[in-house]
Design a protein around this motif. Sequence first.
Motif, PDB file in Angstrom:
ATOM      1  N   VAL A  63      25.938  -5.066  60.160  1.00  0.00           N
ATOM      2  CA  VAL A  63      25.497  -6.419  60.545  1.00  0.00           C
ATOM      3  C   VAL A  63      25.477  -7.322  59.309  1.00  0.00           C
ATOM      4  O   VAL A  63      25.798  -8.514  59.391  1.00  0.00           O
ATOM      5  N   LEU A  66      28.934  -8.377  58.887  1.00  0.00           N
ATOM      6  CA  LEU A  66      29.257  -9.394  59.905  1.00  0.00           C
ATOM      7  C   LEU A  66      28.708 -10.762  59.490  1.00  0.00           C
ATOM      8  O   LEU A  66      29.373 -11.798  59.668  1.00  0.00           O
ATOM      9  N   THR A  67      27.502 -10.749  58.927  1.00  0.00           N
ATOM     10  CA  THR A  67      26.891 -12.003  58.464  1.00  0.00           C
ATOM     11  C   THR A  67      27.759 -12.626  57.366  1.00  0.00           C
ATOM     12  O   THR A  67      28.027 -13.834  57.369  1.00  0.00           O
ATOM     13  N   ALA A  70      30.676 -14.146  58.972  1.00  0.00           N
ATOM     14  CA  ALA A  70      30.371 -15.428  59.618  1.00  0.00           C
ATOM     15  C   ALA A  70      30.231 -16.532  58.575  1.00  0.00           C
ATOM     16  O   ALA A  70      30.644 -17.677  58.801  1.00  0.00           O
ATOM     17  N   SER A  76      35.442 -15.683  64.899  1.00  0.00           N
ATOM     18  CA  SER A  76      34.219 -15.224  65.572  1.00  0.00           C
ATOM     19  C   SER A  76      34.513 -14.215  66.678  1.00  0.00           C
ATOM     20  O   SER A  76      33.702 -13.338  66.951  1.00  0.00           O
ATOM     21  N   LEU A  79      34.686 -10.925  65.012  1.00  0.00           N
ATOM     22  CA  LEU A  79      33.342 -10.513  64.601  1.00  0.00           C
ATOM     23  C   LEU A  79      32.541 -10.013  65.801  1.00  0.00           C
ATOM     24  O   LEU A  79      31.833  -9.013  65.721  1.00  0.00           O
ATOM     25  N   LEU A  80      32.677 -10.727  66.915  1.00  0.00           N
ATOM     26  CA  LEU A  80      31.963 -10.312  68.136  1.00  0.00           C
ATOM     27  C   LEU A  80      32.447  -8.949  68.617  1.00  0.00           C
ATOM     28  O   LEU A  80      31.640  -8.086  68.993  1.00  0.00           O
ATOM     29  N   MET A  83      31.034  -6.399  66.434  1.00  0.00           N
ATOM     30  CA  MET A  83      29.619  -6.188  66.759  1.00  0.00           C
ATOM     31  C   MET A  83      29.465  -5.284  67.984  1.00  0.00           C
ATOM     32  O   MET A  83      28.666  -4.339  67.992  1.00  0.00           O
ATOM     33  N   LEU A  87      27.863  -1.493  67.850  1.00  0.00           N
ATOM     34  CA  LEU A  87      26.680  -1.224  68.668  1.00  0.00           C
ATOM     35  C   LEU A  87      26.944  -0.020  69.584  1.00  0.00           C
ATOM     36  O   LEU A  87      26.084   0.864  69.748  1.00  0.00           O
ATOM     37  N   GLY A 125      26.738  -8.915  76.998  1.00  0.00           N
ATOM     38  CA  GLY A 125      26.421  -9.404  75.649  1.00  0.00           C
ATOM     39  C   GLY A 125      27.616 -10.084  75.004  1.00  0.00           C
ATOM     40  O   GLY A 125      27.495 -11.190  74.453  1.00  0.00           O
ATOM     41  N   LEU A 126      28.776  -9.442  75.088  1.00  0.00           N
ATOM     42  CA  LEU A 126      29.977 -10.022  74.457  1.00  0.00           C
ATOM     43  C   LEU A 126      30.434 -11.271  75.207  1.00  0.00           C
ATOM     44  O   LEU A 126      30.880 -12.246  74.592  1.00  0.00           O
ATOM     45  N   VAL A 128      28.512 -13.372  76.948  1.00  0.00           N
ATOM     46  CA  VAL A 128      27.606 -14.487  76.624  1.00  0.00           C
ATOM     47  C   VAL A 128      27.823 -14.911  75.168  1.00  0.00           C
ATOM     48  O   VAL A 128      27.850 -16.122  74.863  1.00  0.00           O
ATOM     49  N   GLY A 129      28.021 -13.953  74.288  1.00  0.00           N
ATOM     50  CA  GLY A 129      28.266 -14.269  72.875  1.00  0.00           C
ATOM     51  C   GLY A 129      29.550 -15.071  72.708  1.00  0.00           C
ATOM     52  O   GLY A 129      29.590 -16.055  71.955  1.00  0.00           O
ATOM     53  N   ALA A 132      29.003 -18.494  73.956  1.00  0.00           N
ATOM     54  CA  ALA A 132      28.159 -19.254  73.018  1.00  0.00           C
ATOM     55  C   ALA A 132      28.965 -19.706  71.804  1.00  0.00           C
ATOM     56  O   ALA A 132      28.737 -20.805  71.278  1.00  0.00           O
ATOM     57  N   SER A 133      29.897 -18.848  71.365  1.00  0.00           N
ATOM     58  CA  SER A 133      30.640 -19.212  70.151  1.00  0.00           C
ATOM     59  C   SER A 133      31.634 -20.345  70.395  1.00  0.00           C
ATOM     60  O   SER A 133      32.107 -20.962  69.441  1.00  0.00           O
TER      61      SER A 133
END
Lengths: 168, 424
Positions: A63, A66-67, A70, A76, A79-80, A83, A87, A125-126, A128-129, A132-133
């Motif tokens: 993570v 990943l930060t 970003a 992104s 990166l998603l 992630m 996970l 999760g992916l 929605v992520g 969002a991105s």
Amino acid sequence: MTARLFQFAIRLALGAALALAAAFVLVRQPVGVVLAVLWTAFWVAGQQRGWRWASGLGLLLFVGLLTFGAVVHAKSSLLLAAMGLVLAAWDVQRYAVWLRPVRIRAEHNLVRAHFVRLGAALAVGLGVGGLASTLRTDIGFGWLLLLVLVTVAGMGWLFDALRRNTTT
Amino acid sequence: MRRMVLFSVLVYALLLVGLATLNGALLALLLPLVIYIGVGLLYAPPQPRLEATRTISPDRTIPGEPVSVTLRITNRGRALEEVLIADETPSVMEVFEGDAVVLTTLAMGDTLEVQYRMRGPRGHYQFAPVRVIARDRLGLFERQARVDAPGQLMVLPALARLRKLDIRPRRTRVYSGQVPARRGGPGVEFFGVREYQPGDSSRWINARVSARHAHALYVNEFEQERTADVHLVLDARARSDVRWPGGSLFDHSITAAATLADVMLQQGNRVGLLVYGGTFLKWVVPGYGKLQRERILRALAGAEQGHHLVFEDLEHLPTNYFAPGSQLAVISPLLPGDLRMLVTLQRTGFPLLVVTPDPVGLEEQKLDRRREVALAARIAGLERRLLISNLRRTGARVFEWDVSTPFHLAAAVLARAPIGKPGT
């Protein structure tokens, strides 16, 4: 079964590292690529030597990478994906450790149900992520502060629920 | 708990860095983590409400024999997606068939049967409550519970069968038995001759003696056989023991004590047991029959050694527990300081039978065959022989047992021992 799960976890981790390295390559960050390779080596070594703490630390380090990705404006979507894969790797590795010392009744059903739940959680999760991105909104400082407070309070509630529901 | 710390660090770190740098990509990265936790929370397990019953078959056995354990668990609460049921067997028991730990799903009202077989050493084992861990499928939330499933297992000491054991206590009890009572009456063994009395059977008339007396008839008298009080004293002092991985001399002493108790009770005697040593004295009040045999075997099953300053030597043997004139059977590897008390016992009217498993020979076998070991064993052996010789001189019967020979074979000599002669 557990041996196969461990192998699968390693493959997922390799996939995550590959996605991350690709993201760094696209923004020409060789340091990021090197760090991703080192992370992969650490993860695989941890799995093979049975270091129980390695998966948690590995997730934390990833993570962190990943930060960094970003911050350097890596793609992104990659990166998603990284992630999601890391996970999943962490989850599968932990599940294999949990299953290893016990006899399992209806093993196939139990493992399948776990993967269905994991797949559903990651897909949502992916999704929605990813959604969002793609969103871009301009908000003022007041709204930002409110958002921070709401998010922190929400997270606090979530972790409190986690603590209350875990009796170890 | 560690999972919670990990996720807290990850989520808050991403959130703060994302908001501080106003980087939307970081906030987007946060979402899979949050949703992962949220899904776990949505399916968090309820507190398990289970009922369990345990069947152990057989619930009394001997060391090394298999024992089947069946655990039936019924879910009286809400459905549990993933539940780990761990029957915590005593640590010294070996589960060799089936599993005592099972992971499964339990719907409401479902019953699960866990079966396994195990074996283990001598002891009295109580089963702990069953440990239950219910988790959501992602393993983020956990509920633990303990479910009572009482059960106990008695692994009794291995028992060797002795057909007969000859004892000569000073006093006997009034009931007929197999111990010669040193007095005339009905019996088998010739005891003496007395003048004929009305009611005596004509078959008892001793013709030779009667022929020598013109005006009287004489009859044979037989030795009465009665029961006797026998007290077994088991030496449980840790300092008199020899231990090695997987065994100890004390286990052999226990086998001997169990065998002696069995044969003495079979002969109709009243038998008691004193386990001397450990942290406190264990005393089984003398009694007769199968029930007493069971009591003694159970006491032996749970007998443990220990260090206690009070029990360093035999000086504090509670002689007031023993009926006057009763037979004492002491099972002990013997220590040099024990002689004084044993001699005192023998001289104060307690005929002694000392069964002494040989610690010197055993220890020599277990150690490397070096010159120093051989010399030390020779010196220790001489000291021991001197101790035993002094003990025999007082009239005590001493049976030296080389534990490499099974007790029932080695102790056959005890049944043949000449009556009234000191030592074996």
